[in-house]
Design an enzyme around this catalytic site. Sequence first.
Site, PDB file in Angstrom:
ATOM      1  N   CYS A   2      47.955  52.991 -18.081  1.00  0.00           N
ATOM      2  CA  CYS A   2      46.547  53.361 -18.033  1.00  0.00           C
ATOM      3  C   CYS A   2      46.126  53.729 -16.611  1.00  0.00           C
ATOM      4  CB  CYS A   2      45.681  52.189 -18.478  1.00  0.00           C
ATOM      5  SG  CYS A   2      46.136  51.534 -20.074  1.00  0.00           S
ATOM      6  N   ARG A  27      50.658  59.465 -15.121  1.00  0.00           N
ATOM      7  CA  ARG A  27      51.065  58.104 -15.475  1.00  0.00           C
ATOM      8  C   ARG A  27      51.384  57.967 -16.956  1.00  0.00           C
ATOM      9  NH1 ARG A  27      48.887  54.439 -11.415  1.00  0.00           N
ATOM     10  NH2 ARG A  27      48.561  52.772 -12.907  1.00  0.00           N
ATOM     11  N   TRP A  75      47.028  54.140 -22.131  1.00  0.00           N
ATOM     12  CA  TRP A  75      48.379  54.135 -22.704  1.00  0.00           C
ATOM     13  C   TRP A  75      48.404  52.940 -23.649  1.00  0.00           C
ATOM     14  CZ3 TRP A  75      52.809  50.961 -22.598  1.00  0.00           C
ATOM     15  CH2 TRP A  75      53.991  51.599 -22.992  1.00  0.00           C
ATOM     16  N   ASN A  99      43.551  48.189 -17.159  1.00  0.00           N
ATOM     17  CA  ASN A  99      44.979  48.505 -17.172  1.00  0.00           C
ATOM     18  C   ASN A  99      45.721  47.173 -17.158  1.00  0.00           C
ATOM     19  OD1 ASN A  99      47.599  49.384 -16.776  1.00  0.00           O
ATOM     20  ND2 ASN A  99      47.307  49.873 -14.606  1.00  0.00           N
ATOM     21  N   GLY A 100      46.677  47.003 -18.094  1.00  0.00           N
ATOM     22  CA  GLY A 100      47.431  45.749 -18.138  1.00  0.00           C
ATOM     23  C   GLY A 100      47.413  45.183 -19.548  1.00  0.00           C
ATOM     24  N   GLU A 480      72.237  58.150 -17.326  1.00  0.00           N
ATOM     25  CA  GLU A 480      71.011  58.772 -16.820  1.00  0.00           C
ATOM     26  C   GLU A 480      70.794  60.135 -17.511  1.00  0.00           C
ATOM     27  OE1 GLU A 480      68.395  58.226 -15.420  1.00  0.00           O
ATOM     28  OE2 GLU A 480      67.703  60.001 -14.345  1.00  0.00           O
ATOM     29  N   LYS A 484      67.514  61.088 -19.703  1.00  0.00           N
ATOM     30  CA  LYS A 484      66.667  62.251 -19.395  1.00  0.00           C
ATOM     31  C   LYS A 484      66.505  63.112 -20.639  1.00  0.00           C
ATOM     32  CE  LYS A 484      65.122  61.319 -16.437  1.00  0.00           C
ATOM     33  NZ  LYS A 484      65.272  60.341 -15.373  1.00  0.00           N
ATOM     34  N   GLU A 487      64.225  61.312 -23.350  1.00  0.00           N
ATOM     35  CA  GLU A 487      62.799  61.133 -23.038  1.00  0.00           C
ATOM     36  C   GLU A 487      62.064  62.457 -22.952  1.00  0.00           C
ATOM     37  OE1 GLU A 487      61.915  59.148 -19.316  1.00  0.00           O
ATOM     38  OE2 GLU A 487      63.619  60.059 -18.332  1.00  0.00           O
ATOM     39  N   HIS A 503      85.730  52.772 -29.647  1.00  0.00           N
ATOM     40  CA  HIS A 503      85.393  51.431 -30.154  1.00  0.00           C
ATOM     41  C   HIS A 503      84.164  51.486 -31.056  1.00  0.00           C
ATOM     42  CE1 HIS A 503      88.467  49.714 -27.656  1.00  0.00           C
ATOM     43  NE2 HIS A 503      88.000  50.406 -26.634  1.00  0.00           N
ATOM     44  N   LYS A 603      54.352  56.501 -16.464  1.00  0.00           N
ATOM     45  CA  LYS A 603      55.048  56.646 -15.191  1.00  0.00           C
ATOM     46  C   LYS A 603      55.292  55.294 -14.528  1.00  0.00           C
ATOM     47  CE  LYS A 603      56.913  58.841 -11.790  1.00  0.00           C
ATOM     48  NZ  LYS A 603      58.288  59.255 -12.072  1.00  0.00           N
TER      49      LYS A 603
HETATM   50  C1  F6R Z   1      62.953  57.487 -16.620  1.00  0.00           C
HETATM   51  C2  F6R Z   1      62.106  56.697 -15.759  1.00  0.00           C
HETATM   52  C3  F6R Z   1      62.022  55.237 -16.009  1.00  0.00           C
HETATM   53  C4  F6R Z   1      61.833  54.468 -14.699  1.00  0.00           C
HETATM   54  C5  F6R Z   1      61.569  52.983 -14.993  1.00  0.00           C
HETATM   55  C6  F6R Z   1      61.469  52.165 -13.729  1.00  0.00           C
HETATM   56  O1  F6R Z   1      62.963  58.827 -16.253  1.00  0.00           O
HETATM   57  O2  F6R Z   1      61.453  57.211 -14.887  1.00  0.00           O
HETATM   58  O3  F6R Z   1      63.125  54.765 -16.714  1.00  0.00           O
HETATM   59  O4  F6R Z   1      62.969  54.620 -13.918  1.00  0.00           O
HETATM   60  O5  F6R Z   1      60.378  52.864 -15.731  1.00  0.00           O
HETATM   61  O6  F6R Z   1      60.407  52.597 -12.937  1.00  0.00           O
HETATM   62  P1  F6R Z   1      60.317  52.243 -11.410  1.00  0.00           P
HETATM   63  O7  F6R Z   1      61.461  52.910 -10.733  1.00  0.00           O
HETATM   64  O8  F6R Z   1      58.990  52.784 -10.977  1.00  0.00           O
HETATM   65  O9  F6R Z   1      60.412  50.754 -11.291  1.00  0.00           O
END
Ligand code: F6R
Length: 608
Positions: A2, A27, A75, A99-100, A480, A484, A487, A503, A603
Amino acid sequence: MCGIVGIIGQRDAAPLLLDALKRLEYRGYDSAGLATVDAQGAMSRRRSAGKLRNLERRVETEPLVGGTGIGHTRWATHGAPNEANAHPHVAAPVAVVHNGIIENFRALRDRLAKSGATLTSETDSETIAHLMAQRLAAGEDVKTALLGTIGALEGAYALAFAFEGQPQLLAAARSGSPLAIGFGDDGVMIGSDAIALAPFCDKIIYLDDGDVAILTPTRVDIFDQSGTPVERPAVAVPVQISLAEKGNYRHFMAKEIHEQPEVIARTIGHYLDIGAATMRSDAVPIDFADYRRVSLTACGTAYYSGLVARHWFEHLARLPVDLDVASEFRYRAQNFPRDELSMFVSQSGETADTLASLRACRAAGQTIATIVNVPTSTMARETDIMLPTLAGPEIGVASTKAFTCQLATLAAVAIKAGLDRGTLDEASAREKIEALIEAPRLVADALHVEPQIERIAKIVAPARSALFIGRGPAYGIALEGALKLKELSYIHAEGYAAGELKHGPIALVDDSVPVVVVAPYDDLFAKTVSNMEEVAARGARIILITDARGADAAGEAAEETLVMPDAPSFIHPLVMTVPLQLLAYHAAITNGTDVDQPRNLAKSVTVE
Ligand code: F6R
């Protein structure tokens, strides 16, 4: 997560609040709302599900007047992302944005319902408006009511309040989730982060955990949990933040992918003396000879940087690494050995699980080192040793440049560990440092495969499912790559250690499943190629990401081969990440998804 904004100003608040909310869109959110108070004290509210443009249209047809107001992008956590659950929540005369997560909200709702309050949403946040309103109705002043209200809350919150009948007043509180107060020409503002406030304010104050603030046009009074007045330092808004624009790129993500050579160079320059090809002596103020283990904790993409770094620490420094995702780490029965360094990795520095893990280590008396991109974040402030990544503001929800800067930082730290522990001699350390210095140039070269990737993305985009495999350091990169893709393009994607396929996951393979094989020409190349042959024999469509030597040695199994620049094996993870980012980006474009704000994602994940 949020986003919160608030303003007390001279002009109409609604356009300014909408502008600030747009800067918080990165965010991630799924509904939005505003409440303003006009000069006579009348409060009005507009809310809508979906993107901010829906709210903007609403405000165009039903304008909001008044120079004081609060706004929110939500959010969803408790209850669907619809208008009734959108913030601000109102219990006259109080409007609140939150937010929270309030963990004891069920008990609070029951208590409020028994006392006659009518709750109109499914949210935890609405309880806060009612608690506050009940206290004001009982005759408490705003400060006392606010302290009493937060005293009843368990969980994490950043809060901003507006009050019917009080056109010149806002209040704020913070515990767990970040909140800043800014001062500018348009008035006094509240914002979830400096990015929201950057165009309007040159100075901001970050509230500390437990702080409450009372804002009027002429003054801001801050109190700690006990109600004692406190001073918090005002800091200049970093210039970089006001520059968080897309430039000529279609998306922030594209800009951030292409910025990587520059920001990796900046990050490396912080840790290495590039001219002398040596470590900067003061950049990593840790003597690794003092430690027998490292615990590395993070979430999501940041965790994958740890997966790669584990190889580096173990190979270069013979230092065992206990790696975990923070949401698990914080609930494990920890031993916290004295000779273990607790390391954390986070782009935002606000991720709730990582922060809670850091605090658990702090409570246990561990020494804490944090690799973090936002220097003003809570983790940056609470760590013993801050190891910055200099990626600049990352706006695209999917992490790209922050990840490669995390890798660059961890690579430098691992070299330092090897030197400290005597497992890396000067000559070998120099070889690694020289390799790392090459990374920006080689990452820039890697970006040249983009036209080929646009074509390959058309193969991947229609798939229902994709597999990503790699070995050694390339295993973390495969994970990774899968993250990517899923998501951004909403294609189901799994990353596996190449040796694990047989496996179980190989049962998924048929000619509808693209398999992305990350196999730089290193010691494990031949092993990965054998695994590639196994899936090729089952009809998989192989996309091989390798280098020139790998392409020569790989045989014919791959339908597409992406040839990345030849690089020293130490920095393969940085180079190999680039095509995976581009693949996810172009698959998302082909599938028409929202690249910078993929559905359901946030974010900065400030809730558990
Ligand atoms: C994926 C992504 C998330 C963050 C995760 C940790 O693209 O961005 O998986 O890496 O939410 O966030 P931070 O690095 O801000 O602790």
